[in-house]
Scaffold this motif. Structure first.
Motif, PDB file in Angstrom:
ATOM      1  N   GLU A  27       0.845  -1.183   0.000  1.00 17.12           N
ATOM      2  CA  GLU A  27       0.000   0.000   0.000  1.00 17.12           C
ATOM      3  C   GLU A  27       0.887   1.242   0.000  1.00 17.12           C
ATOM      4  O   GLU A  27       1.990   1.231   0.547  1.00 17.12           O
ATOM      5  CB  GLU A  27      -0.909   0.016   1.222  1.00 17.12           C
ATOM      6  N   ALA A  29       2.350   4.532   1.207  1.00 19.44           N
ATOM      7  CA  ALA A  29       2.465   5.220   2.496  1.00 19.44           C
ATOM      8  C   ALA A  29       2.171   6.705   2.314  1.00 19.44           C
ATOM      9  O   ALA A  29       2.518   7.296   1.285  1.00 19.44           O
ATOM     10  CB  ALA A  29       3.868   5.034   3.058  1.00 19.44           C
ATOM     11  N   TYR A 128       5.041   0.608   5.768  1.00 16.69           N
ATOM     12  CA  TYR A 128       3.648   0.968   6.070  1.00 16.69           C
ATOM     13  C   TYR A 128       2.741  -0.256   5.954  1.00 16.69           C
ATOM     14  O   TYR A 128       1.879  -0.496   6.811  1.00 16.69           O
ATOM     15  CB  TYR A 128       3.195   2.060   5.102  1.00 16.69           C
ATOM     16  N   THR A 129       2.934  -1.043   4.906  1.00 18.06           N
ATOM     17  CA  THR A 129       2.122  -2.246   4.719  1.00 18.06           C
ATOM     18  C   THR A 129       2.493  -3.318   5.729  1.00 18.06           C
ATOM     19  O   THR A 129       1.619  -4.012   6.281  1.00 18.06           O
ATOM     20  CB  THR A 129       2.294  -2.792   3.293  1.00 18.06           C
ATOM     21  N   ARG A 132       1.136  -2.700   9.247  1.00 18.77           N
ATOM     22  CA  ARG A 132      -0.315  -2.824   9.299  1.00 18.77           C
ATOM     23  C   ARG A 132      -0.789  -4.214   8.874  1.00 18.77           C
ATOM     24  O   ARG A 132      -1.990  -4.460   8.780  1.00 18.77           O
ATOM     25  CB  ARG A 132      -0.961  -1.761   8.394  1.00 18.77           C
ATOM     26  N   GLN A 162      -3.510  -0.751  18.174  1.00 18.68           N
ATOM     27  CA  GLN A 162      -4.377  -1.129  17.064  1.00 18.68           C
ATOM     28  C   GLN A 162      -5.705  -1.707  17.524  1.00 18.68           C
ATOM     29  O   GLN A 162      -6.756  -1.443  16.942  1.00 18.68           O
ATOM     30  CB  GLN A 162      -3.662  -2.134  16.168  1.00 18.68           C
ATOM     31  N   THR A 232      -8.823   2.035  14.820  1.00 19.25           N
ATOM     32  CA  THR A 232      -8.037   1.576  13.679  1.00 19.25           C
ATOM     33  C   THR A 232      -7.501   2.751  12.878  1.00 19.25           C
ATOM     34  O   THR A 232      -6.345   2.752  12.437  1.00 19.25           O
ATOM     35  CB  THR A 232      -8.890   0.674  12.776  1.00 19.25           C
ATOM     36  N   ALA A 233      -8.327   3.780  12.682  1.00 18.38           N
ATOM     37  CA  ALA A 233      -7.894   4.969  11.939  1.00 18.38           C
ATOM     38  C   ALA A 233      -6.765   5.685  12.682  1.00 18.38           C
ATOM     39  O   ALA A 233      -5.796   6.155  12.061  1.00 18.38           O
ATOM     40  CB  ALA A 233      -9.079   5.905  11.725  1.00 18.38           C
ATOM     41  N   ASN A 236      -3.608   3.635  12.149  1.00 17.42           N
ATOM     42  CA  ASN A 236      -3.060   3.847  10.813  1.00 17.42           C
ATOM     43  C   ASN A 236      -2.341   5.189  10.722  1.00 17.42           C
ATOM     44  O   ASN A 236      -1.304   5.313  10.046  1.00 17.42           O
ATOM     45  CB  ASN A 236      -4.176   3.777   9.769  1.00 17.42           C
ATOM     46  N   ASN A 237      -2.884   6.201  11.388  1.00 21.21           N
ATOM     47  CA  ASN A 237      -2.233   7.509  11.398  1.00 21.21           C
ATOM     48  C   ASN A 237      -0.887   7.443  12.119  1.00 21.21           C
ATOM     49  O   ASN A 237       0.107   8.026  11.659  1.00 21.21           O
ATOM     50  CB  ASN A 237      -3.146   8.527  12.076  1.00 21.21           C
ATOM     51  N   VAL A 239       1.027   4.791  12.413  1.00 20.26           N
ATOM     52  CA  VAL A 239       1.958   4.051  11.561  1.00 20.26           C
ATOM     53  C   VAL A 239       2.498   4.958  10.458  1.00 20.26           C
ATOM     54  O   VAL A 239       3.688   4.915  10.125  1.00 20.26           O
ATOM     55  CB  VAL A 239       1.277   2.807  10.959  1.00 20.26           C
ATOM     56  N   GLY A 240       1.625   5.809   9.888  1.00 13.79           N
ATOM     57  CA  GLY A 240       2.090   6.754   8.873  1.00 13.79           C
ATOM     58  C   GLY A 240       3.151   7.697   9.423  1.00 13.79           C
ATOM     59  O   GLY A 240       4.154   7.985   8.759  1.00 13.79           O
TER      60      GLY A 240
END
Length: 287
Positions: A27, A29, A128-129, A132, A162, A232-233, A236-237, A239-240
């Motif tokens: 995915e 990043a 990033y992938t 996650r 997470q 989860t959002a 993800n933020n 991790v970014g």
């Protein structure tokens, strides 16, 4: 010329083949290399979750001033065991201990964001992938597995951020026929679909069904489901931000290099115009 073109086509084909055989698709990043707030949050996450087992021995704490932190902020928020602001980002664990505890020495993360770059995507895309792509798998010693790195030895250190989630994988592949058996006339190769669900505790449940008249090729799909999309959002933020920081430490001067590159290109463009007009003046009297 034909040989050269043929070689170029072969190289391109090989590159595409490598990308296709790279495994789980990566995915993209988020690009946050110029976002100081994201880099600062990524630094906090890196020190708290990564720097326990992984070092970044090519990076010094005082380089974090480049992302807007002061010496006082670095000392009060990122140094916990008596290090100095000018020290390298190393760890106390020895390579021997790391191999004994995890089966392999945890790699240094100084340039991991550049080392993982491939035809399938950038190193940031890979990280990033990967971060996650963890899911519970009770059959593994650590209780975790990963879509990008199957049978990974590293546990999911960010699992608390997470939250629990399920994974559903769908695999389509040729059916394993008994030895000597042949597919029925007119039906060609026999295919089957295997659907596996890993619950929040890592218990896998599989269902296999035969596919009739299937004309496609082998496929693998994975879908996560969570009962807390807000959490989860937020994960993800984070991790970014973490991946952005790891991209930064892989080349701390890249932000300055990018800014300088713009001015260099502008200079070359202006110089090209001047050189073109000067060339016209030199040759105007020559027929």
């Amino acid at each position: 010329m034909k040989k050269l073109l043929g070689a170029l086509v072969l190289m391109l084909s090989s590159s595409l083949a490598c990308a296709a055989e790279g495994g789980f698709p990566l995915e993209r990043a988020p690009d946050r290399i110029n976002n100081l707030v994201a880099l600062q949050n990524g630094a906090r996450l890196f020190v708290n979750y990564c720097l326990n087992c992984h070092s970044a021995s090519s990076m010094r704490y005082n380089r974090l001033k480049d992302i807007g932190l002061t010496d006082v902020q670095i000392r009060d928020n990122l140094l916990f065991t008596g290090e100095k602001v000018g020290d390298l980002m190393t760890i106390a664990m020895t390579p021997k201990d790391g191999k004994a505890w995890f089966g392999a020495t945890p790699p240094d993360l100084s340039v991991i964001a550049r080392a993982k770059s491939s035809h399938a995507g950038t190193g940031a895309d890979y990280l990033y992938t990967y971060l996650r792509g963890y899911y519970r798998d009770a059959s593994k010693a650590t209780g975790w597995n990963n879509l990008v790195f199957p049978n990974v030895g590293m546990p999911h250190v960010l699992w608390e951020r997470q939250g629990p989630r399920e994974l559903t994988t769908t695999t389509i592949h040729p059916a394993h026929a008994e030895e000597g058996a042949k597919p029925a006339a007119g039906h060609g190769k026999a295919w089957e679909k295997v659907t596996t669900v890993y619950d929040v505790n890592g218990i896998a449940t599989s269902k296999t069904e035969a596919l009739t008249g299937y004309m496609g090729g082998e496929r693998f799909d994975a879908q996560f489901s969570s009962k807390d999309p807000v959490r989860t959002a937020a994960f993800n933020n984070d991790v970014g931000d973490l991946v952005a920081f790891m991209s930064y430490i892989a080349e701390p001067a890249q932000r300055e290099r990018t800014r300088l590159g713009v001015w260099v290109l502008l200079f070359l463009a202006i110089f090209a115009v001047i050189a073109w007009r000067l060339n016209a003046v030199f040759w105007k009297d020559i027929k």
